[in-house]
Every structure is written in C-alpha cells, then in structure tokens.
Design a protein around this motif. Structure first.
Motif, PDB file in Angstrom:
ATOM      1  N   VAL A 114       0.827  -1.212   0.000  1.00 14.64           N
ATOM      2  CA  VAL A 114       0.000   0.000   0.000  1.00 14.64           C
ATOM      3  C   VAL A 114       0.865   1.266   0.000  1.00 14.64           C
ATOM      4  N   ALA A 115       1.964   1.233   0.732  1.00 17.62           N
ATOM      5  CA  ALA A 115       2.885   2.392   0.855  1.00 17.62           C
ATOM      6  C   ALA A 115       2.117   3.662   1.213  1.00 17.62           C
ATOM      7  N   GLY A 116       2.229   4.718   0.407  1.00 19.72           N
ATOM      8  CA  GLY A 116       1.574   5.997   0.723  1.00 19.72           C
ATOM      9  C   GLY A 116       0.056   5.923   0.665  1.00 19.72           C
ATOM     10  N   GLY A 117      -0.484   4.973  -0.090  1.00 18.61           N
ATOM     11  CA  GLY A 117      -1.926   4.754  -0.077  1.00 18.61           C
ATOM     12  C   GLY A 117      -2.683   5.317  -1.272  1.00 18.61           C
ATOM     13  N   ASN A 118      -1.988   5.906  -2.246  1.00 16.59           N
ATOM     14  CA  ASN A 118      -2.735   6.457  -3.386  1.00 16.59           C
ATOM     15  C   ASN A 118      -3.504   5.367  -4.136  1.00 16.59           C
ATOM     16  N   GLY A 119      -2.914   4.187  -4.196  1.00 19.99           N
ATOM     17  CA  GLY A 119      -3.579   3.088  -4.888  1.00 19.99           C
ATOM     18  C   GLY A 119      -4.825   2.641  -4.128  1.00 19.99           C
ATOM     19  N   LEU A 120      -4.708   2.556  -2.813  1.00 18.87           N
ATOM     20  CA  LEU A 120      -5.844   2.090  -2.006  1.00 18.87           C
ATOM     21  C   LEU A 120      -6.998   3.097  -2.095  1.00 18.87           C
ATOM     22  N   ILE A 121      -6.659   4.354  -2.165  1.00 14.37           N
ATOM     23  CA  ILE A 121      -7.697   5.384  -2.283  1.00 14.37           C
ATOM     24  C   ILE A 121      -8.365   5.316  -3.662  1.00 14.37           C
ATOM     25  N   ALA A 122      -7.552   5.052  -4.678  1.00 17.87           N
ATOM     26  CA  ALA A 122      -8.131   4.860  -6.020  1.00 17.87           C
ATOM     27  C   ALA A 122      -9.085   3.660  -5.999  1.00 17.87           C
ATOM     28  N   MET A 123      -8.724   2.633  -5.246  1.00 15.31           N
ATOM     29  CA  MET A 123      -9.594   1.446  -5.134  1.00 15.31           C
ATOM     30  C   MET A 123     -10.899   1.795  -4.428  1.00 15.31           C
ATOM     31  N   GLU A 124     -10.816   2.616  -3.405  1.00 13.50           N
ATOM     32  CA  GLU A 124     -12.034   3.035  -2.697  1.00 13.50           C
ATOM     33  C   GLU A 124     -12.990   3.745  -3.652  1.00 13.50           C
ATOM     34  N   ARG A 125     -12.415   4.639  -4.475  1.00  9.02           N
ATOM     35  CA  ARG A 125     -13.258   5.407  -5.397  1.00  9.02           C
ATOM     36  C   ARG A 125     -13.883   4.477  -6.435  1.00  9.02           C
ATOM     37  N   ALA A 126     -13.060   3.549  -6.943  1.00 11.18           N
ATOM     38  CA  ALA A 126     -13.589   2.604  -7.931  1.00 11.18           C
ATOM     39  C   ALA A 126     -14.704   1.772  -7.298  1.00 11.18           C
ATOM     40  N   ALA A 127     -14.496   1.333  -6.062  1.00  9.58           N
ATOM     41  CA  ALA A 127     -15.485   0.491  -5.379  1.00  9.58           C
ATOM     42  C   ALA A 127     -16.820   1.216  -5.262  1.00  9.58           C
ATOM     43  N   ALA A 128     -16.784   2.494  -4.896  1.00  8.42           N
ATOM     44  CA  ALA A 128     -18.025   3.254  -4.718  1.00  8.42           C
ATOM     45  C   ALA A 128     -18.787   3.345  -6.040  1.00  8.42           C
ATOM     46  N   ALA A 129     -18.068   3.637  -7.119  1.00  7.90           N
ATOM     47  CA  ALA A 129     -18.727   3.790  -8.429  1.00  7.90           C
ATOM     48  C   ALA A 129     -19.282   2.452  -8.913  1.00  7.90           C
ATOM     49  N   ILE A 130     -18.513   1.394  -8.692  1.00  8.81           N
ATOM     50  CA  ILE A 130     -18.937   0.064  -9.157  1.00  8.81           C
ATOM     51  C   ILE A 130     -20.182  -0.388  -8.395  1.00  8.81           C
ATOM     52  N   GLU A 131     -20.192  -0.143  -7.109  1.00 10.85           N
ATOM     53  CA  GLU A 131     -21.364  -0.517  -6.306  1.00 10.85           C
ATOM     54  C   GLU A 131     -22.615   0.167  -6.847  1.00 10.85           C
ATOM     55  N   GLN A 132     -22.455   1.447  -7.179  1.00 11.90           N
ATOM     56  CA  GLN A 132     -23.596   2.221  -7.658  1.00 11.90           C
ATOM     57  C   GLN A 132     -24.059   1.727  -9.024  1.00 11.90           C
ATOM     58  N   THR A 133     -23.134   1.416  -9.897  1.00 18.29           N
ATOM     59  CA  THR A 133     -23.492   1.055 -11.274  1.00 18.29           C
ATOM     60  C   THR A 133     -23.910  -0.406 -11.403  1.00 18.29           C
ATOM     61  N   LEU A 134     -23.169  -1.299 -10.764  1.00 13.08           N
ATOM     62  CA  LEU A 134     -23.433  -2.727 -10.968  1.00 13.08           C
ATOM     63  C   LEU A 134     -24.214  -3.360  -9.824  1.00 13.08           C
ATOM     64  N   GLY A 135     -24.339  -2.648  -8.715  1.00 14.71           N
ATOM     65  CA  GLY A 135     -25.117  -3.171  -7.597  1.00 14.71           C
ATOM     66  C   GLY A 135     -24.439  -4.329  -6.882  1.00 14.71           C
ATOM     67  N   VAL A 136     -23.139  -4.429  -7.022  1.00 18.42           N
ATOM     68  CA  VAL A 136     -22.378  -5.471  -6.305  1.00 18.42           C
ATOM     69  C   VAL A 136     -21.519  -4.768  -5.258  1.00 18.42           C
ATOM     70  N   GLY A 137     -21.555  -5.226  -4.024  1.00 19.97           N
ATOM     71  CA  GLY A 137     -20.748  -4.615  -2.968  1.00 19.97           C
ATOM     72  C   GLY A 137     -19.270  -4.934  -3.172  1.00 19.97           C
ATOM     73  N   VAL A 138     -18.415  -3.985  -2.839  1.00 20.56           N
ATOM     74  CA  VAL A 138     -16.960  -4.220  -2.998  1.00 20.56           C
ATOM     75  C   VAL A 138     -16.251  -3.822  -1.699  1.00 20.56           C
ATOM     76  N   ASP A 139     -15.682  -4.809  -1.029  1.00 25.11           N
ATOM     77  CA  ASP A 139     -14.860  -4.535   0.158  1.00 25.11           C
ATOM     78  C   ASP A 139     -13.423  -4.331  -0.300  1.00 25.11           C
ATOM     79  N   VAL A 140     -12.795  -3.286   0.210  1.00 24.26           N
ATOM     80  CA  VAL A 140     -11.417  -2.969  -0.194  1.00 24.26           C
ATOM     81  C   VAL A 140     -10.488  -3.260   0.984  1.00 24.26           C
ATOM     82  N   VAL A 141      -9.438  -4.049   0.719  1.00 24.18           N
ATOM     83  CA  VAL A 141      -8.502  -4.422   1.777  1.00 24.18           C
ATOM     84  C   VAL A 141      -7.069  -4.173   1.306  1.00 24.18           C
ATOM     85  N   GLY A 142      -6.285  -3.480   2.128  1.00 27.62           N
ATOM     86  CA  GLY A 142      -4.887  -3.229   1.786  1.00 27.62           C
ATOM     87  C   GLY A 142      -3.957  -3.916   2.771  1.00 27.62           C
ATOM     88  N   PHE A 143      -2.909  -4.554   2.245  1.00 26.28           N
ATOM     89  CA  PHE A 143      -1.913  -5.235   3.080  1.00 26.28           C
ATOM     90  C   PHE A 143      -0.576  -4.524   2.932  1.00 26.28           C
TER      91      PHE A 143
END
Ligand SMILES: C[S@@+](CC[C@H](N)C(=O)[O-])C[C@H]1O[C@@H](n2cnc3c(N)ncnc32)[C@H](O)[C@@H]1O
Length: 292
Positions: free
Chosen positions: A83-112
């Motif tokens: 994850v390092a600084g976290g820019n990627g994880l934040i991009a994943m959060e944004r993608a998850a929100a949009a995908i949930e809205q459009t496709l109606g599938v929940g997306v849990d985001v996990v960073g290691f």
C-alpha cells in the motif's frame, strides 16, 4: 522531433478522450460483449477523479464485480498488496463506490502492507539490485486520515494473509500485486488458494513490477507467478492476452495493459457458468419472442 512526437501522442489521446462514450442514458443492449459497458464505467470514474484514478484498478474491479453480478454473488473483495503511501488504495475506494452504484455489487477494499516499507531482500530473486529495506515506508496516521472505507492490514504478509484467510471475507475478485519482492509475492499467493465460497471462479490480477528494469521470468513477481502455476494445476495465472484492445481506446498504449492477468480457478464449481462477457442479443430476443 521528440516534442513533435509527444504533441502528436497527446493530441491522439485527447481525440480518443473526446470520443470516449458519454455517461448515463447510454444503451449497451445491442453490444456483442460487455466491454463497451464496463469501459464506459472505467471512463466515468476516470472523468470524475482525473489522473489520480488508476484506470487499471477500476477496470479489473469492474470486471470482477460484473462476473459476481452474473453469478448472483452480492459482494466481492478487492485487495491491494503493498500500500505504501496509499494512493492506490484510495483509487480502489473510489472505484469500489462507483462500481457498487453502477453494478449493484458490494466491494470490500482491503490493503496489506508491512507499514514500515520493504523488508530486506532475501536473495537475488528479490532483486536487491533494485530494492532496499525500508523503501516505500508508510505514514500510517496520514493514510488512515484519508481512508474512507478500506481495511488496512498491517504487518508482514507472511503473517497477515494466513490470518485474513481465517476471517469472514467476501469472495476475492481482484488483487493488485505490488509487493515488489519475490519472497513477499510468494507469501501472498495463498490468497489464490482460497476455498470456492471465498474466491470468484476468475480473479482479476494486476502485477505491477514485471516490465522493464531487470524483471525476468526467474526473479520477482514473474517467478512467483510461474512457481504458483507449476504447483497449482487447478489454479492458473495467465496474462489477459491483447488486453490493450479491450480497455478504453485512450489507454490502448498504456504499459499497464501488459500487467493485467487473470487467475483461473479451474476447480471452481462456477468456472463454467455463463459470465455475461459475450452477450447473445439474438438469443435474448428469441427468448423474449417465445415468451410473448
Ligand atoms: C511499491 S510499494 C507499494 C506501492 C503502492 N501499491 C502504490 O501504488 O502506491 C511496495 C510495498 O510493499 C510492502 N511490502 C513488501 N514486502 C512486504 C511484506 N513481506 N509484507 C508486507 N508488506 C510488504 C512495502 O511495505 C511497500 O510499501
């Protein structure tokens, strides 16, 4: 000369961007595949968040959620390894929100992440010519303050991944491998050994450190991938061949199109189920006509 080429390339990108499909109200029902619809979603998210949005994360996560939607799986997990600084994880959060809205599938985001940067490279397979202990250290407080929904699992993946696999997580649909080291990537592979109810039949994967530099088949992430395939005949990681032709046109020349892979969970009971990727409009029309 170089300037000319750069201008031409940028102009080309601008035209492709301007010609990109427009958001909402679009009709994808006559398309022969799901790509135009999923690419429009990738474009929407890119438009909303600009350059910081990693289109390759949105693309892989959207494909994962779409597969889940077709299999009636309500929720998936998207994972960033490293994850390092976290820019990627934040991009994943944004993608998850949009995908949930459009496709109606929940997306849990996990960073290691270790939380303290790279552990020391163990041998030449870890590319010590490139990486050093402590590279990419994280500012945990600053990152937690920016995160909205992602889980952050800190510690060495050698410990955090086996622990995660005992928890109650939604089926894994997308993994970004960005741990840099061969040894760490090997330690993360058990994610792809998850039982059938914890993994989609195909997992979208992104491998960050495989192009240029001194990356080769016998070191780093490529070696981890190769060894996994050799030892898991029923779980095979394969490049998505020609991915560049299946992402939004303006990304067709992006190097990330060569970093997109798919883990095929061949022993999954739903591996053979219809996944919605190739559409059959005539079949649907016939079905509707017969129903009338
Ligand atoms: C290149 S950075 C990740 C960058 C991040 N994905 C991004 O796009 O901003 C690699 C990360 O992998 C993490 N890492 C490497 N080996 C690890 C291990 N064995 N356990 C946990 N984290 C590890 C390091 O802490 C480092 O932050």
């Amino acid at each position: 000369m170089n300037l000319k080429r750069a201008l031409r390339r940028n102009l080309h990108a601008l035209i492709a961007w301007a010609n990109a499909p427009e958001p909402p109200g679009r009709d994808f029902s006559r398309d022969l595949s799901a790509y135009p619809m999923l690419n429009a979603l990738v474009e929407d998210v890119a438009r909303m968040h600009g350059k910081a949005q990693r289109a390759y994360y949105t693309w892989g996560m959207a494909h994962a959620a779409y597969l889940a939607q077709n299999l009636n799986i309500p929720r998936i997990t998207a994972i960033e390894l490293g994850v390092a600084g976290g820019n990627g994880l934040i991009a994943m959060e944004r993608a998850a929100a949009a995908i949930e809205q459009t496709l109606g599938v929940g997306v849990d985001v996990v960073g290691f992440d270790s939380g303290v940067g790279l552990p020391p490279p163990q041998d030449i397979r870890d590319l010590p010519n490139l990486w050093a202990q402590g590279d990419f250290a994280m500012d945990e407080g600053a990152l937690r303050a920016r995160l909205q929904r992602a889980q952050l699992r800190l510690g060495l993946v050698e410990e955090t991944i086996p622990k995660f696999l005992t928890t109650d997580y939604a089926p894994i649909g997308f993994i970004s491998f960005d741990l840099d080291l061969y040894s760490a990537t090997v330690a993360a592979m058990p994610l792809l050994e998850a039982p059938h109810d914890r993994v989609l039949p195909r997992v979208q994967c992104y491998f960050d450190d495989i192009l240029g530099f001194t990356f080769a088949d016998f070191n780093g992430e490529r070696l981890a991938m190769r060894e996994f395939n050799e030892t898991h005949p029923q779980r095979q990681i394969s490049p998505i061949y020609g991915a560049r032709f299946y992402v939004p046109a303006r990304f067709g020349n992006a190097n990330w199109t060569e970093k997109l892979f798919m883990a095929h969970i061949l022993d999954h009971p739903h591996y053979k189920d219809y996944d919605g990727l190739v559409r059959h409009p005539q079949l649907e029309i016939d079905q509707m006509t017969n129903r009338r």
